[in-house]
Motif scaffolding. Structure first.
Motif, PDB file in Angstrom:
ATOM      1  N   ILE A   1      40.415  42.356  41.308  1.00  9.12           N
ATOM      2  CA  ILE A   1      39.897  42.504  39.950  1.00  9.12           C
ATOM      3  C   ILE A   1      38.449  42.066  39.948  1.00  9.12           C
ATOM      4  O   ILE A   1      38.119  40.994  40.470  1.00  9.12           O
ATOM      5  N   VAL A   2      37.583  42.888  39.371  1.00  7.67           N
ATOM      6  CA  VAL A   2      36.152  42.569  39.275  1.00  7.67           C
ATOM      7  C   VAL A   2      35.731  42.751  37.823  1.00  7.67           C
ATOM      8  O   VAL A   2      36.064  43.760  37.202  1.00  7.67           O
ATOM      9  N   ASP A   3      34.985  41.779  37.296  1.00  9.24           N
ATOM     10  CA  ASP A   3      34.511  41.886  35.920  1.00  9.24           C
ATOM     11  C   ASP A   3      33.148  41.220  35.790  1.00  9.24           C
ATOM     12  O   ASP A   3      32.716  40.513  36.699  1.00  9.24           O
ATOM     13  N   ASP A   4      32.500  41.457  34.657  1.00  6.04           N
ATOM     14  CA  ASP A   4      31.183  40.868  34.446  1.00  6.04           C
ATOM     15  C   ASP A   4      31.289  39.389  34.069  1.00  6.04           C
ATOM     16  O   ASP A   4      30.576  38.564  34.601  1.00  6.04           O
ATOM     17  N   PHE A   5      32.193  39.044  33.140  1.00 10.59           N
ATOM     18  CA  PHE A   5      32.325  37.673  32.657  1.00 10.59           C
ATOM     19  C   PHE A   5      33.742  37.162  32.792  1.00 10.59           C
ATOM     20  O   PHE A   5      34.703  37.928  32.690  1.00 10.59           O
ATOM     21  N   LEU A   6      33.853  35.858  32.960  1.00  7.93           N
ATOM     22  CA  LEU A   6      35.120  35.145  32.873  1.00  7.93           C
ATOM     23  C   LEU A   6      34.874  33.958  31.952  1.00  7.93           C
ATOM     24  O   LEU A   6      34.071  33.076  32.271  1.00  7.93           O
ATOM     25  N   ALA A   7      35.504  33.962  30.787  1.00  2.66           N
ATOM     26  CA  ALA A   7      35.368  32.862  29.834  1.00  2.66           C
ATOM     27  C   ALA A   7      36.723  32.143  29.740  1.00  2.66           C
ATOM     28  O   ALA A   7      37.010  31.264  30.533  1.00  2.66           O
ATOM     29  N   VAL A   8      37.567  32.571  28.811  1.00  5.82           N
ATOM     30  CA  VAL A   8      38.888  31.960  28.705  1.00  5.82           C
ATOM     31  C   VAL A   8      39.931  32.697  29.532  1.00  5.82           C
ATOM     32  O   VAL A   8      41.043  32.221  29.698  1.00  5.82           O
TER      33      VAL A   8
ATOM     34  N   VAL B   1      29.567  46.306  37.900  1.00  7.41           N
ATOM     35  CA  VAL B   1      29.790  45.336  38.977  1.00  7.41           C
ATOM     36  C   VAL B   1      30.908  45.837  39.895  1.00  7.41           C
ATOM     37  O   VAL B   1      30.782  45.786  41.122  1.00  7.41           O
ATOM     38  N   ALA B   2      31.984  46.335  39.297  1.00  7.04           N
ATOM     39  CA  ALA B   2      33.100  46.848  40.097  1.00  7.04           C
ATOM     40  C   ALA B   2      32.661  48.003  40.983  1.00  7.04           C
ATOM     41  O   ALA B   2      33.051  48.085  42.157  1.00  7.04           O
ATOM     42  N   PHE B   3      31.857  48.896  40.433  1.00 11.72           N
ATOM     43  CA  PHE B   3      31.357  50.029  41.215  1.00 11.72           C
ATOM     44  C   PHE B   3      30.530  49.554  42.409  1.00 11.72           C
ATOM     45  O   PHE B   3      30.672  50.076  43.520  1.00 11.72           O
ATOM     46  N   ALA B   4      29.679  48.552  42.196  1.00  7.93           N
ATOM     47  CA  ALA B   4      28.843  48.045  43.296  1.00  7.93           C
ATOM     48  C   ALA B   4      29.709  47.487  44.419  1.00  7.93           C
ATOM     49  O   ALA B   4      29.456  47.746  45.598  1.00  7.93           O
ATOM     50  N   VAL B   5      30.750  46.734  44.058  1.00 13.41           N
ATOM     51  CA  VAL B   5      31.648  46.181  45.081  1.00 13.41           C
ATOM     52  C   VAL B   5      32.401  47.306  45.784  1.00 13.41           C
ATOM     53  O   VAL B   5      32.498  47.339  47.018  1.00 13.41           O
ATOM     54  N   ALA B   6      32.909  48.256  45.013  1.00  6.95           N
ATOM     55  CA  ALA B   6      33.670  49.370  45.584  1.00  6.95           C
ATOM     56  C   ALA B   6      32.829  50.216  46.526  1.00  6.95           C
ATOM     57  O   ALA B   6      33.334  50.707  47.542  1.00  6.95           O
TER      58      ALA B   6
ATOM     59  N   VAL C   1      40.100  46.912  40.247  1.00  5.09           N
ATOM     60  CA  VAL C   1      40.439  47.149  38.845  1.00  5.09           C
ATOM     61  C   VAL C   1      39.485  46.345  37.974  1.00  5.09           C
ATOM     62  O   VAL C   1      39.152  45.200  38.293  1.00  5.09           O
ATOM     63  N   THR C   2      39.055  46.948  36.866  1.00  8.06           N
ATOM     64  CA  THR C   2      38.200  46.287  35.887  1.00  8.06           C
ATOM     65  C   THR C   2      38.538  46.818  34.503  1.00  8.06           C
ATOM     66  O   THR C   2      39.458  47.626  34.357  1.00  8.06           O
ATOM     67  N   ILE C   3      37.813  46.344  33.508  1.00 11.59           N
ATOM     68  CA  ILE C   3      37.959  46.839  32.129  1.00 11.59           C
ATOM     69  C   ILE C   3      36.653  47.501  31.738  1.00 11.59           C
ATOM     70  O   ILE C   3      35.575  46.983  32.036  1.00 11.59           O
ATOM     71  N   GLU C   4      36.778  48.652  31.027  1.00 11.92           N
ATOM     72  CA  GLU C   4      35.550  49.244  30.517  1.00 11.92           C
ATOM     73  C   GLU C   4      34.939  48.307  29.486  1.00 11.92           C
ATOM     74  O   GLU C   4      35.633  47.558  28.843  1.00 11.92           O
TER      75      GLU C   4
END
Length: 193
Positions: A122-129, A64-69, A55-58
Motif C-alpha cells: 500500500i502506498v499513499d501520500d499521507f498517514l495521519a490517523v 506516489v504509487a505510480f512512481a514506486v510502481a 494499492v492506493t486511494i485516488e
C-alpha cells in the motif's frame, strides 16, 4: 528521507487543525522528478519483499504509487471514491473517514484487479490517523491477498495512525515523520536514512 523533510520545510504550509499543505509538490501540483526520487527510495526499502501490486486511494496517492510502481515494474490499483457507471458491480469496498475533509466515504476496488494470495504494497501520500490505510487493508483482506507493507510520503506521527498499524505487525515506511507541527515550526522524528 532528508530530501522530503527539506521539501516540506521549504514548500509546506501549516494550517489550523493540523493540516499540512504540500500542494506545490505532492497533491495539487506534482514535482515529477522529486516524486520519482521518492519512488526510488520506497522501492529500495522494499527491494527484498515480493510485491505483486501496489494499492492506493485516488487521487493524491496515485502519483506516489505510480512512481514506486514504475521502479518495481508492477501494476498500481487505486481505490475509487465514487461508483461510476463503468465500474462493475463485483466490488470490494470499505468505508473510510477522511481527516482532511472530515467526511466518511466508501472506496471501491473491482474484484478483477485484486486476487487471492497476491502480495500487496500500500502506498499513499499521507498517514495521519490511518483510516484510509485501514480501509485499504480491509479490502486486501476481503480479496484474501496479503498486505506486505505500507509506504507513505508523509506521516503525521503525532496522530498515532502509523504506530497503531505497526502495532498490528504491519511494516510501515514513511519518507518523513512529523512529530509536532505549529504555525511556525515542524518537528521531524529522527530516522536512520
Amino acid at each position: 528521507m532528508k530530501a522530503m523533510e527539506e521539501k516540506i520545510r521549504k514548500e509546506g504550509k501549516v494550517f489550523p487543525g493540523n493540516i499540512l499543505k504540500v500542494g506545490s509538490f505532492l497533491n495539487h501540483q506534482l514535482d515529477a522528478d522529486f516524486l520519482m526520487d521518492v519512488g526510488r527510495e520506497i522501492a529500495d526499502l522494499y527491494k527484498d519483499t515480493k510485491i505483486d501490486k501496489i494499492v492506493t486511494i485516488e487521487t493524491s496517492g496515485v502519483a506516489v504509487a505510480f512512481a514506486v510502481a514504475a521502479i518495481l515494474h508492477v501494476p498500481v490499483v487505486y481505490a475509487k471514491k465514487h461508483r461510476s457507471s463503468n465500474l462493475s458491480s463485483d466490488l470490494y469496498s470499505a468505508v473510510v473517514h477522511s481527516f482532511t475533509h472530515n467526511a466518511d466515504y466508501t472506496v471501491y476496488i473491482s474484484k478483477e484487479y485484486l486476487h487471492e494470495d497476491e502480495k500487496i504494497l500500500i502506498v499513499d501520500d499521507f498517514l495521519a490517523v490511518g483510516n484510509a490505510l485501514n480501509g485499504l487493508m480491509s479490502i486486501i483482506d476481503q480479496a484474501k491477498a496479503q498486505t506486505v507493507g505500507i509506504a507513505t510520503a508523509i506521516e503525521k506521527g503525532f496522530q498515532g495512525g502509523g504506530d497503531a498499524i505497526r502495532a498490528k505487525g504491519i511494516r510501515v515506511e514513511s519518507m518523513a515523520i512529523i512529530d509536532a507541527m505549529t504555525d511556525t515550526d515542524i518537528v521531524f522524528r529522527p530516522q536512520s536514512r
